[in-house]
Design an enzyme around this catalytic site. Sequence first.
Site, PDB file in Angstrom:
ATOM      1  CE  LYS A 149      -1.872   2.832   3.005  1.00  0.00           C
ATOM      2  NZ  LYS A 149      -1.833   4.102   2.248  1.00  0.00           N
ATOM      3  CD  GLU A 208      -3.669   9.935   1.971  1.00  0.00           C
ATOM      4  OE1 GLU A 208      -3.377   9.020   2.764  1.00  0.00           O
ATOM      5  OE2 GLU A 208      -3.787  11.118   2.307  1.00  0.00           O
ATOM      6  N   GLY A 226       6.799   4.575   8.446  1.00  0.00           N
ATOM      7  CA  GLY A 226       5.915   5.714   8.669  1.00  0.00           C
ATOM      8  C   GLY A 226       6.133   6.272  10.055  1.00  0.00           C
ATOM      9  N   GLY A 228       2.873   3.307  13.773  1.00  0.00           N
ATOM     10  CA  GLY A 228       3.623   2.089  14.093  1.00  0.00           C
ATOM     11  C   GLY A 228       3.072   1.395  15.335  1.00  0.00           C
ATOM     12  CD  GLU A 238      13.485   0.472   8.856  1.00  0.00           C
ATOM     13  OE1 GLU A 238      14.061   1.447   9.368  1.00  0.00           O
ATOM     14  OE2 GLU A 238      13.989  -0.662   8.793  1.00  0.00           O
ATOM     15  CB  CYS A 293      12.765   8.822   8.546  1.00  0.00           C
ATOM     16  SG  CYS A 293      13.901   8.021   7.421  1.00  0.00           S
ATOM     17  CD  GLU A 300       9.512  12.141  12.187  1.00  0.00           C
ATOM     18  OE1 GLU A 300       8.427  11.555  12.269  1.00  0.00           O
ATOM     19  OE2 GLU A 300      10.507  11.650  11.630  1.00  0.00           O
TER      20      GLU A 300
HETATM   21  P1  NAP Z   1       2.145   7.837   8.433  1.00  0.00           P
HETATM   22  O1  NAP Z   1       1.047   8.801   8.579  1.00  0.00           O
HETATM   23  O2  NAP Z   1       2.526   7.001   9.589  1.00  0.00           O
HETATM   24  O3  NAP Z   1       1.777   6.932   7.206  1.00  0.00           O
HETATM   25  C1  NAP Z   1       2.626   5.939   6.675  1.00  0.00           C
HETATM   26  C2  NAP Z   1       1.794   4.938   5.919  1.00  0.00           C
HETATM   27  O4  NAP Z   1       0.935   4.260   6.834  1.00  0.00           O
HETATM   28  C3  NAP Z   1       0.882   5.562   4.872  1.00  0.00           C
HETATM   29  O5  NAP Z   1       0.798   4.691   3.771  1.00  0.00           O
HETATM   30  C4  NAP Z   1      -0.422   5.656   5.630  1.00  0.00           C
HETATM   31  O6  NAP Z   1      -1.551   5.741   4.815  1.00  0.00           O
HETATM   32  C5  NAP Z   1      -0.400   4.360   6.411  1.00  0.00           C
HETATM   33  N1  NAP Z   1      -1.290   4.332   7.574  1.00  0.00           N
HETATM   34  C6  NAP Z   1      -1.801   5.374   8.272  1.00  0.00           C
HETATM   35  N2  NAP Z   1      -2.597   4.928   9.268  1.00  0.00           N
HETATM   36  C7  NAP Z   1      -2.600   3.578   9.200  1.00  0.00           C
HETATM   37  C8  NAP Z   1      -3.223   2.543   9.955  1.00  0.00           C
HETATM   38  N3  NAP Z   1      -4.027   2.807  10.984  1.00  0.00           N
HETATM   39  N4  NAP Z   1      -2.992   1.260   9.607  1.00  0.00           N
HETATM   40  C9  NAP Z   1      -2.187   0.958   8.581  1.00  0.00           C
HETATM   41  N5  NAP Z   1      -1.578   1.889   7.827  1.00  0.00           N
HETATM   42  C10 NAP Z   1      -1.768   3.189   8.127  1.00  0.00           C
HETATM   43  O7  NAP Z   1       3.483   8.568   7.987  1.00  0.00           O
HETATM   44  P2  NAP Z   1       3.643   9.578   6.784  1.00  0.00           P
HETATM   45  O8  NAP Z   1       3.115  10.890   7.221  1.00  0.00           O
HETATM   46  O9  NAP Z   1       3.176   9.011   5.502  1.00  0.00           O
HETATM   47  O10 NAP Z   1       5.251   9.609   6.667  1.00  0.00           O
HETATM   48  C11 NAP Z   1       6.031  10.305   7.539  1.00  0.00           C
HETATM   49  C12 NAP Z   1       6.589   9.408   8.642  1.00  0.00           C
HETATM   50  O11 NAP Z   1       7.312   8.316   8.087  1.00  0.00           O
HETATM   51  C13 NAP Z   1       7.564  10.131   9.512  1.00  0.00           C
HETATM   52  O12 NAP Z   1       7.322   9.839  10.864  1.00  0.00           O
HETATM   53  C14 NAP Z   1       8.907   9.575   9.085  1.00  0.00           C
HETATM   54  O13 NAP Z   1       9.897   9.660  10.029  1.00  0.00           O
HETATM   55  C15 NAP Z   1       8.577   8.182   8.743  1.00  0.00           C
HETATM   56  N6  NAP Z   1       9.593   7.616   7.844  1.00  0.00           N
HETATM   57  C16 NAP Z   1      10.496   6.722   8.359  1.00  0.00           C
HETATM   58  C17 NAP Z   1      11.485   6.187   7.554  1.00  0.00           C
HETATM   59  C18 NAP Z   1      12.490   5.210   8.101  1.00  0.00           C
HETATM   60  O14 NAP Z   1      13.148   4.566   7.324  1.00  0.00           O
HETATM   61  N7  NAP Z   1      12.644   5.077   9.385  1.00  0.00           N
HETATM   62  C19 NAP Z   1      11.543   6.540   6.208  1.00  0.00           C
HETATM   63  C20 NAP Z   1      10.621   7.453   5.711  1.00  0.00           C
HETATM   64  C21 NAP Z   1       9.638   7.974   6.548  1.00  0.00           C
HETATM   65  P3  NAP Z   1      -2.099   7.172   4.271  1.00  0.00           P
HETATM   66  O15 NAP Z   1      -1.943   7.061   2.818  1.00  0.00           O
HETATM   67  O16 NAP Z   1      -3.518   7.282   4.687  1.00  0.00           O
HETATM   68  O17 NAP Z   1      -1.282   8.257   4.880  1.00  0.00           O
HETATM   69 MG    MG Z   2      -0.577   9.770   6.328  1.00  0.00          MG
END
Ligand code: NAP
Ligand code: MG
Length: 493
Positions: free
Chosen positions: A182, A185, A235, A240, A257, A291, A389
């Site tokens: 997935k 979005e 994410g 997480g 991650e 991240c 963050e």
């Molecule tokens: P996010 O809001 O946590 O979303 C990540 C993914 O999870 C998206 O595809 C999101 O869908 C999905 N998601 C949201 N709620 C969910 C749920 N209840 N169950 C299953 N999946 C769900 O994060 P983001 O805003 O996209 O990305 C930013 C975050 O990613 C930051 O915290 C960043 O640090 C982290 N990140 C970490 C790394 C690493 O390698 N450690 C790398 C890149 C990013 P949607 O399409 O609805 O948003």
């Molecule tokens: Mg999101």
Amino acid sequence: MSSTAKTIIRTYDNYINGQWVKSSSGEMFPVYDPSTEEMIAQVSSGTAADVHSAVKAARAAFDSGPWRQTTAADRGRILYKLAEKIRANAAQLAELECRNSGKPIVEAEYDIADAATCFEYYAGLANKVLGHVNPVPANALSFTLREPVGVAGQIIPWNYPLVMASWKLAPAIAAGCTCVLKPAEQTPLTVMEVASWSEELGFPPGVVNIVNGFGETTGAALVAHPGVDKIAFTGSAAVGKMIVKSAADTLKRVTLELGGKSPNIFFDGADWEAAVDGALFGVFINQGEVCSAGSRILVEKKIYSKFLEAMTEKAKRIKLGAPLERETKMGPLVSKEQYDRVSSYVELGKKEAKVAIGGGRPKQFSKGFYVEPTIFYDVDNSARISREEIFGPVASVIPFEGEPDAIRIANDTPYGLAAAVWTRDIYKAFRVVKSLRAGIVWVNHMQPTYVEAPWGGYKQSGFGRELGPWGLEEYLETKQVFVNLDETPIGWY
Ligand code: NAP
Ligand code: MG
């Protein structure tokens, strides 16, 4: 496909069992160019029923399809072909990534090349997975088989769309898993383009499935599905935590991650030009939507004022602009939601600390989710802008007095993804490296990431590792085979 006067609106369905499938709800959601705020695509919004179809296809492909009969070398060859096709289409993919995410085109080009490199790496690693012979007594033989974990559910963020997809798909495919991915979005476009090559590349139906949609529906359905053996998630820490709870019901394997609040530490005597540059690069690359962003810039008191001044002067020259322009060094944030989130932290920062530069929306743009590169200084490590963050171009500059103080502040965070230390003193550098609780520590640099080396977090930055052999390991089970070589009865009863 339909078009408006200005821009072609592409449409994408979900890719399930080798077919393009509309959402079972019939609904689509819009995808934007964050620099113009124009819609550039519409994507079928996956429902729980669509996730179920994808998992069923992935399950069948894994349990009884031809995929199980492929050799590791066969899988490697498919991955090489995929990498080659990415390279052949790099310019178009980079442009699409740039338009969809808002990242500068030059960065998008690096990303596409990095995604290809990741597929090449795991193409080569596929047939180098080895078991062990275990030193059991002489009347027995014990060895291990490394087997794919099964159906992998993979959920990725929007900051490095195709790179994140490659970090998930490449090792899973090399290991012999089947995948349901997935995308975020906001940024599904490049991975959908790549998925459209699946058949031509030789993937049997059901091996790679892409279901688009929202986290709370599509993502949550994937995490809860009993047919999924493993969830690989990248994410936020907040999501997480929800994933771990949901996955517990079916005891899926989970790797996470997550985010960070990474310290970038500058000691007196560090190479001055490189350090000033490294402080800015560490936090402002990809608009700070990284991240591992070095968002806490820790500077030794002896050089603090001069360093802050040099950073600020250099930050004034960061070229914000249209992502497709080659001189652009910073584009817009990915979405209105992210713009609002980062802007609210910028407002908070004005109350918690002093502003050296930035602090708002750049005046030259009437459209687009642009935020000025913003540097707060004299920030306390307990301030919210130092602890949470922000995921945007916002730096907290924090003074410290000597090595123990630097280490204490650096480790005083719930996160542990990354850190960097800048000094010419190698004794100090390695003492600090050993003291930091983080999954990667750079010395005299920040951010370079190579597919050959592991990536992942300590503490609340997650668990498990991606990239290198560690990344493949996360998609493998270990089966012990015990062979009795002794024909005499056990004689116990
Ligand atoms: P996010 O809001 O946590 O979303 C990540 C993914 O999870 C998206 O595809 C999101 O869908 C999905 N998601 C949201 N709620 C969910 C749920 N209840 N169950 C299953 N999946 C769900 O994060 P983001 O805003 O996209 O990305 C930013 C975050 O990613 C930051 O915290 C960043 O640090 C982290 N990140 C970490 C790394 C690493 O390698 N450690 C790398 C890149 C990013 P949607 O399409 O609805 O948003
Ligand atoms: Mg999101």
